[in-house]
Design a protein around this motif. Structure first.
Motif, PDB file in Angstrom:
ATOM      1  N   PHE A  59      -2.138  -0.298  -9.291  1.00 48.16           N
ATOM      2  CA  PHE A  59      -0.656   0.232 -10.334  1.00 48.16           C
ATOM      3  C   PHE A  59       0.254   0.823  -9.151  1.00 48.16           C
ATOM      4  CE2 PHE A  59       3.053   2.157 -11.970  1.00 48.16           C
ATOM      5  CZ  PHE A  59       3.409   0.584 -12.828  1.00 48.16           C
ATOM      6  N   ASP A  60       1.027   0.328  -8.642  1.00 52.58           N
ATOM      7  CA  ASP A  60       1.994   1.649  -7.256  1.00 52.58           C
ATOM      8  C   ASP A  60       2.619   2.027  -8.230  1.00 52.58           C
ATOM      9  OD1 ASP A  60       4.421   1.146  -5.101  1.00 52.58           O
ATOM     10  OD2 ASP A  60       2.488  -0.278  -4.089  1.00 52.58           O
ATOM     11  N   LEU A  61       2.914   3.147  -8.156  1.00 55.10           N
ATOM     12  CA  LEU A  61       3.936   3.916  -8.419  1.00 55.10           C
ATOM     13  C   LEU A  61       5.626   3.918  -8.337  1.00 55.10           C
ATOM     14  CD1 LEU A  61       1.545   7.082  -8.777  1.00 55.10           C
ATOM     15  CD2 LEU A  61       2.904   6.147 -10.895  1.00 55.10           C
ATOM     16  N   ASN A  62       5.447   3.837  -6.671  1.00 52.67           N
ATOM     17  CA  ASN A  62       7.156   3.527  -5.854  1.00 52.67           C
ATOM     18  C   ASN A  62       7.558   2.528  -6.212  1.00 52.67           C
ATOM     19  OD1 ASN A  62       6.452   6.414  -4.365  1.00 52.67           O
ATOM     20  ND2 ASN A  62       5.805   4.953  -3.336  1.00 52.67           N
ATOM     21  N   THR A  63       6.792   1.054  -6.774  1.00 57.26           N
ATOM     22  CA  THR A  63       7.445  -0.251  -7.422  1.00 57.26           C
ATOM     23  C   THR A  63       7.306  -0.079  -8.429  1.00 57.26           C
ATOM     24  OG1 THR A  63       5.768  -1.235  -6.553  1.00 57.26           O
ATOM     25  CG2 THR A  63       7.468  -0.801  -4.981  1.00 57.26           C
ATOM     26  N   ARG A  64       6.661   0.747  -9.486  1.00 63.89           N
ATOM     27  CA  ARG A  64       5.443  -0.251 -11.022  1.00 63.89           C
ATOM     28  C   ARG A  64       5.995  -1.128 -11.180  1.00 63.89           C
ATOM     29  NH1 ARG A  64      10.660   3.315 -10.944  1.00 63.89           N
ATOM     30  NH2 ARG A  64      11.865   1.803 -11.549  1.00 63.89           N
ATOM     31  N   GLN A  65       5.018  -1.448 -10.092  1.00 64.74           N
ATOM     32  CA  GLN A  65       4.358  -3.155 -10.920  1.00 64.74           C
ATOM     33  C   GLN A  65       3.231  -2.847 -10.365  1.00 64.74           C
ATOM     34  OE1 GLN A  65       5.699  -5.900 -11.143  1.00 64.74           O
ATOM     35  NE2 GLN A  65       7.539  -5.227 -10.612  1.00 64.74           N
ATOM     36  N   PRO A  66       1.949  -3.752 -11.301  1.00 66.33           N
ATOM     37  CA  PRO A  66       0.820  -3.384 -11.189  1.00 66.33           C
ATOM     38  C   PRO A  66       0.393  -4.409  -9.594  1.00 66.33           C
ATOM     39  CG  PRO A  66       1.987  -5.431 -12.790  1.00 66.33           C
ATOM     40  CD  PRO A  66       2.406  -4.834 -12.091  1.00 66.33           C
ATOM     41  N   ILE A  67      -0.950  -4.576  -9.818  1.00 63.62           N
ATOM     42  CA  ILE A  67      -1.568  -5.644  -8.619  1.00 63.62           C
ATOM     43  C   ILE A  67      -2.786  -5.750  -8.819  1.00 63.62           C
ATOM     44  CG2 ILE A  67      -2.415  -5.382  -6.023  1.00 63.62           C
ATOM     45  CD1 ILE A  67      -1.017  -2.651  -5.438  1.00 63.62           C
ATOM     46  N   LEU A  68      -3.021  -6.860  -8.852  1.00 62.19           N
ATOM     47  CA  LEU A  68      -4.135  -7.905  -9.198  1.00 62.19           C
ATOM     48  C   LEU A  68      -5.118  -7.753  -8.461  1.00 62.19           C
ATOM     49  CD1 LEU A  68      -2.521 -11.395 -10.482  1.00 62.19           C
ATOM     50  CD2 LEU A  68      -2.488  -8.212 -11.596  1.00 62.19           C
ATOM     51  N   ASN A  69      -6.293  -8.019  -8.415  1.00 62.22           N
ATOM     52  CA  ASN A  69      -7.492  -8.263  -7.775  1.00 62.22           C
ATOM     53  C   ASN A  69      -7.579  -8.805  -6.817  1.00 62.22           C
ATOM     54  OD1 ASN A  69      -8.938  -6.785  -9.583  1.00 62.22           O
ATOM     55  ND2 ASN A  69      -9.862  -7.838 -11.315  1.00 62.22           N
ATOM     56  N   ASP A  70      -6.684  -9.291  -6.844  1.00 64.60           N
ATOM     57  CA  ASP A  70      -6.557 -10.387  -5.531  1.00 64.60           C
ATOM     58  C   ASP A  70      -5.248  -9.799  -4.429  1.00 64.60           C
ATOM     59  OD1 ASP A  70      -4.215 -11.050  -6.466  1.00 64.60           O
ATOM     60  OD2 ASP A  70      -4.793 -13.235  -6.303  1.00 64.60           O
ATOM     61  N   ASN A  71      -5.079  -8.485  -5.367  1.00 65.73           N
ATOM     62  CA  ASN A  71      -3.398  -7.763  -4.244  1.00 65.73           C
ATOM     63  C   ASN A  71      -2.847  -8.734  -4.092  1.00 65.73           C
ATOM     64  OD1 ASN A  71      -5.462  -5.817  -3.119  1.00 65.73           O
ATOM     65  ND2 ASN A  71      -6.394  -6.270  -1.239  1.00 65.73           N
ATOM     66  N   SER A  72      -2.268  -9.382  -4.453  1.00 67.17           N
ATOM     67  CA  SER A  72      -1.219  -9.580  -5.217  1.00 67.17           C
ATOM     68  C   SER A  72      -0.300  -9.018  -6.458  1.00 67.17           C
ATOM     69  CB  SER A  72      -1.285 -11.345  -6.146  1.00 67.17           C
ATOM     70  OG  SER A  72      -1.884 -11.561  -7.031  1.00 67.17           O
ATOM     71  N   ILE A  73       0.770  -9.422  -6.121  1.00 69.20           N
ATOM     72  CA  ILE A  73       1.165  -9.056  -7.620  1.00 69.20           C
ATOM     73  C   ILE A  73       2.321  -9.853  -8.668  1.00 69.20           C
ATOM     74  CG2 ILE A  73       4.108  -7.614  -7.908  1.00 69.20           C
ATOM     75  CD1 ILE A  73       3.835  -6.401  -5.013  1.00 69.20           C
ATOM     76  N   PRO A  74       1.731  -9.087  -9.923  1.00 69.83           N
ATOM     77  CA  PRO A  74       2.146 -10.310 -11.148  1.00 69.83           C
ATOM     78  C   PRO A  74       3.370 -10.786 -10.545  1.00 69.83           C
ATOM     79  CG  PRO A  74       1.618  -8.262 -11.990  1.00 69.83           C
ATOM     80  CD  PRO A  74       1.671  -8.141 -11.016  1.00 69.83           C
ATOM     81  N   ASN A  75       3.841 -12.462 -11.081  1.00 69.21           N
ATOM     82  CA  ASN A  75       5.254 -12.508 -11.688  1.00 69.21           C
ATOM     83  C   ASN A  75       5.233 -13.519 -12.943  1.00 69.21           C
ATOM     84  OD1 ASN A  75       4.416 -15.624 -10.655  1.00 69.21           O
ATOM     85  ND2 ASN A  75       4.163 -14.974  -8.913  1.00 69.21           N
ATOM     86  N   ALA A  76       6.272 -14.546 -13.000  1.00 68.48           N
ATOM     87  CA  ALA A  76       6.874 -14.981 -14.357  1.00 68.48           C
ATOM     88  C   ALA A  76       5.000 -16.361 -14.489  1.00 68.48           C
ATOM     89  CB  ALA A  76       7.919 -15.456 -14.187  1.00 68.48           C
ATOM     90  N   ASP A  77       4.504 -16.490 -13.294  1.00 70.45           N
ATOM     91  CA  ASP A  77       4.036 -17.445 -14.454  1.00 70.45           C
ATOM     92  C   ASP A  77       2.321 -16.886 -14.163  1.00 70.45           C
ATOM     93  OD1 ASP A  77       6.126 -19.772 -13.038  1.00 70.45           O
ATOM     94  OD2 ASP A  77       5.195 -19.023 -10.944  1.00 70.45           O
ATOM     95  N   VAL A  78       2.297 -15.266 -13.790  1.00 68.59           N
ATOM     96  CA  VAL A  78       0.497 -15.219 -14.653  1.00 68.59           C
ATOM     97  C   VAL A  78       0.751 -13.999 -15.072  1.00 68.59           C
ATOM     98  CG1 VAL A  78      -0.056 -15.602 -12.064  1.00 68.59           C
ATOM     99  CG2 VAL A  78       0.536 -13.778 -12.080  1.00 68.59           C
ATOM    100  N   SER A  79       1.826 -13.210 -15.143  1.00 68.82           N
ATOM    101  CA  SER A  79       1.657 -12.337 -16.317  1.00 68.82           C
ATOM    102  C   SER A  79       3.480 -12.627 -17.444  1.00 68.82           C
ATOM    103  CB  SER A  79       1.716 -10.849 -15.648  1.00 68.82           C
ATOM    104  OG  SER A  79       2.960 -10.300 -15.732  1.00 68.82           O
ATOM    105  N   VAL A  80       2.779 -12.288 -18.643  1.00 68.73           N
ATOM    106  CA  VAL A  80       4.111 -12.079 -19.597  1.00 68.73           C
ATOM    107  C   VAL A  80       4.652 -10.919 -19.981  1.00 68.73           C
ATOM    108  CG1 VAL A  80       5.310 -13.029 -21.612  1.00 68.73           C
ATOM    109  CG2 VAL A  80       3.594 -14.647 -20.557  1.00 68.73           C
TER     110      VAL A  80
END
Length: 286
Positions: free
Chosen positions: A258-279
């Motif tokens: 999880f990135d504290l600056n962007t407040r975004q989780p980071i998945l195991n493949d280092n991608s950031i989830p979007n509407a297609d992969v997280s709700v």
């Protein structure tokens, strides 16, 4: 290591970490503290059994290969200016706060010479860790006590000053095991923070500068109210239910970041989830 490249590292443990088998979380703390060159200081201010608790951690850290492990037992604020303790902190590569009562930690240590020394060493790259009560003190405002397994209300949680290693957030521990979502939300709404972290037992969030990695057998629950559209904090009495709408909920198991600056989780493949992969959870209300 220059000031610009020094990493600030925290190992924040939800309590009841494995102390007998692989000791995955404590092993990671020792590794980050220098492995077989680790010089570890155990802070026992939280517990009323400092010798018993401290010696147990000495046994564990020595078994894992730490070069030097010692206890700093501060029963009173007068102990927090001990030259012996300050000397040990000056040489430490890892500083570990045990469990117990978080209010004891702040009442004994906050604002003392030891508190100043630990923050200085943290800024220089020394790893600071804490379990249970030792985890609770990491923010600048901490949960001192509160009711578990209940819906959010102002009255169920009491806040107080923490030690400020990770400011601007709220942390709760023993999270899933004690049903503490309600009290985390209650604490988060009361304090000027946008992120609340609930850490399960035998689980840790390892913070390196602005990035968090989850390790252990449970999960870290993150409540993000940065985009919340509504709460009724200003409209209710302390025993009435809290409401919050538009908050996000993330549940991250071992290996997720999880990135504290962007407040975004980071998945195991280092991608950031979007509407297609997280709700994201649209709202949490009582």
């Amino acid at each position: 290591m220059t000031e610009n490249t020094t990493k600030r590292q925290l190992v924040i443990i939800g309590g009841a970490e494995d102390k007998e088998d692989d000791c995955h979380i404590l092993r990671e703390f020792v590794r980050r503290s220098g492995s077989t060159k680790a010089n570890i200081v155990i802070m026992t201010a939280a517990t009323e059994l400092p010798r018993e608790v401290g010696e147990n951690y000495i046994r564990i850290f020595e078994r894992l290969g730490a070069e030097d492990v010692r206890i700093i037992d501060t029963e009173t604020r007068d102990d927090a200016s001990s030259s012996t303790a300050l000397g040990a902190i000056a040489k430490a590569t890892g500083i570990f706060f045990t469990g117990g009562d978080q209010a004891r930690i702040t009442s004994i240590l906050k604002g003392t010479e030891i508190d100043t020394a630990i923050h200085k060493r943290f800024s220089e790259g020394v790893v600071v860790a804490g379990t249970s009560a030792g985890a609770a003190v990491m923010p600048d405002k901490m949960i001192m006590e509160g009711d578990s397994q209940t819906n959010p209300r102002i009255e169920i949680v009491e806040m107080g000053p923490g030690l400020g290693f990770l400011p601007g957030v709220v942390i709760d521990q023993h999270f899933s095991q004690r049903g503490r979502l309600g009290r985390l939300i209650s604490a988060l709404i009361q304090e000027p923070a946008v992120l609340g972290f609930g850490i399960d037992e035998n689980t840790a969030m390892v913070v390196t500068d602005s990035q968090i990695e989850v390790i252990g057998e449970g999960s870290v629950t993150i409540v993000d109210e940065s985009d919340a559209t509504y709460n009724n904090m200003g409209e209710i009495l302390k025993d009435e239910p809290l409401a919050i709408c538009g908050a996000k909920l993330h549940i991250l198991p071992h290996g997720y970041k999880f990135d504290l600056n962007t407040r975004q989780p980071i998945l195991n493949d280092n991608s950031i989830p979007n509407a297609d992969v997280s709700v994201p959870v649209a709202s949490i209300s009582s």
